[in-house]
Design a protein around this motif. Sequence first.
Motif, mmCIF file in Angstrom:
data_model
loop_
_atom_site.group_PDB
_atom_site.id
_atom_site.type_symbol
_atom_site.label_atom_id
_atom_site.label_comp_id
_atom_site.label_asym_id
_atom_site.label_seq_id
_atom_site.Cartn_x
_atom_site.Cartn_y
_atom_site.Cartn_z
ATOM 1 N N UNK A 108 47.996 2.017 32.167
ATOM 2 C CA UNK A 108 48.483 0.332 32.279
ATOM 3 C C UNK A 108 47.241 -0.563 31.964
ATOM 4 N N UNK A 109 46.011 -0.066 32.237
ATOM 5 C CA UNK A 109 44.835 -0.706 31.822
ATOM 6 C C UNK A 109 44.185 -0.573 30.686
ATOM 7 N N UNK A 110 44.636 0.098 29.956
ATOM 8 C CA UNK A 110 44.223 0.683 28.705
ATOM 9 C C UNK A 110 44.486 -0.070 27.587
ATOM 10 N N UNK A 111 43.838 -0.894 26.724
ATOM 11 C CA UNK A 111 44.045 -1.734 25.596
ATOM 12 C C UNK A 111 44.464 -0.605 24.390
ATOM 13 N N UNK A 112 44.052 0.405 24.585
ATOM 14 C CA UNK A 112 44.243 1.197 23.061
ATOM 15 C C UNK A 112 45.563 1.835 23.414
ATOM 16 N N UNK A 113 46.084 2.076 24.850
ATOM 17 C CA UNK A 113 47.456 2.425 25.185
ATOM 18 C C UNK A 113 48.572 1.827 24.782
ATOM 19 N N UNK A 114 48.312 0.308 25.009
ATOM 20 C CA UNK A 114 49.230 -0.957 24.437
ATOM 21 C C UNK A 114 49.206 -0.924 23.175
ATOM 22 N N UNK A 115 48.207 -0.717 22.376
ATOM 23 C CA UNK A 115 47.994 -0.757 21.064
ATOM 24 C C UNK A 115 48.973 0.214 20.385
#
Length: 511
Positions: A108-115
């Motif tokens: 949930x705190x990963x920018x790569x995951x949300x991208x």
Amino acid sequence: MLDLNRPNPLRDAQDRRLPRIAGPCVLVIFGVTGDLSRKKLMPAVYDLANRGLLPPGFALVGFARRDWANEDFAQIVHDSVKEHARTPFREEVWQQLLEGIRFVPGDLNSDASFEELKNTILELDEARGTGGNHAFYLSIPPGLFDEVVGQLRRHGLAEQRGGQWSRVVIEKPFGHDLESAQELNRIVSSVFPSQSVFRIDHYLGKETVQNMLALRFANQLFEPVWNRNYIDHVQITMAEDIGIGGRAGYYDGIGAARDVIQNHLLQLLALTAMEEPTSFDARQLRSEKQKVLAAARPPVDLDAHTARGRYDGGWAGGVKVNGYAEEEGVSPESITETFAAIRVDIDNRRWAGVPFYLRTGKRLARRVTEVALSFRKAPHLPFTNSDTEALGTNALVMRIQPDEGITLRFGAKVPGTQMEIREVNMDFAYGGAFTESSPEAYERLILDVLLGDPPLFPQHEEVELSWKILDPVLDHWAETATKPEKYHPGSWGPQSAHDMLARDGFTWRRP
């Protein structure tokens, strides 16, 4: 000739005789590995599709910390549907859903995951024709809401433009007191406008809860007596016959009052006590509920009109069970209650002087949720004492679960030559009166989210008013710093709860 500008009647929320079908959209579930998702959310999505209420342009995306491919997640959904869906499994419905199922592994705190989530949603917008309409279901602890809504904002997933919509769904608890509820609202409203925030209270999605409104406002029979002139007191009960199970991590430190009274029971109180709305538009319903909650006040005497308890070890249903203190994960120093009861008074013309008693607990005698209106005794009875010795008061009971229906209790003459009066029940059961099966609450609520139809979702004003009622009770209990009173499993709670009503000349119903 077909008029393309004419509204689609199947999507017209004003015509309730026609099925409401959601438009193309993507539903993203955070916390997709939890019990709620597996037992309720994913089966509800399938049931909606099976009933023809989801369009071909629908997609389901799971987000979690699992090293799964799309196929792995699809198998999880398949197994959940087969085990927990309400409607029969049909291969053609499953295949249609399967085409739109995706999984995004990540933190949930990963920018790569949300991208990656953003790219997945954009791919679905193109491949499935979901048109930029996205709903984000936060089936995660409230402490993580700030992180998730912030990520949605930073990656442009909360933007709404060109007729597209983006909505967020929040599961209870909505904070742990008034201050935290206000902070939670500040966090969410900084990203999503109020009309795009859906706070899930699954009790409000139950057919029998909605039928409370039909009972009152579709029938002239009840409204004239629905007031202080005829009603003596009201009891609202949500009882469970199970313990906390493996939920100690969530439950310990929260307790029965925060878990149930603040949301479910105060919402039932508002629906029971509200004035007739001018329509069943969300704004009108919300306005009337807010008026009731604003007029409601906590007990004046917090010692006399509140009770809390904790189930002890013993036998329940022929099985030996642990006490709360022995449950795995419960702190030895815990003062968390598993039973809570409070009196609430409503300071308005309709209900002045009528006490509302709210109770909830675990490991009680049976599982039941009901609203019981007890009527005043008749001012004069032209019978001898022996004729009516066992005669009590009339009561109207709305059963919400498990045996959904309505019971009316009244006095009737026993067949024979003498005038002997005995209490009888006239019973209406949903299962016996209608051939249609009732949809699960989450079916109704998820569909309403996708339609943007918010009547059954409490807004932050209702949440904050509820905390204003409960906070003084919780503060009082915290100040005493004593452990809750023990009660036997399979009973109806601690003695202090019975004493609470006895002081006012009443007794709890035995459902």
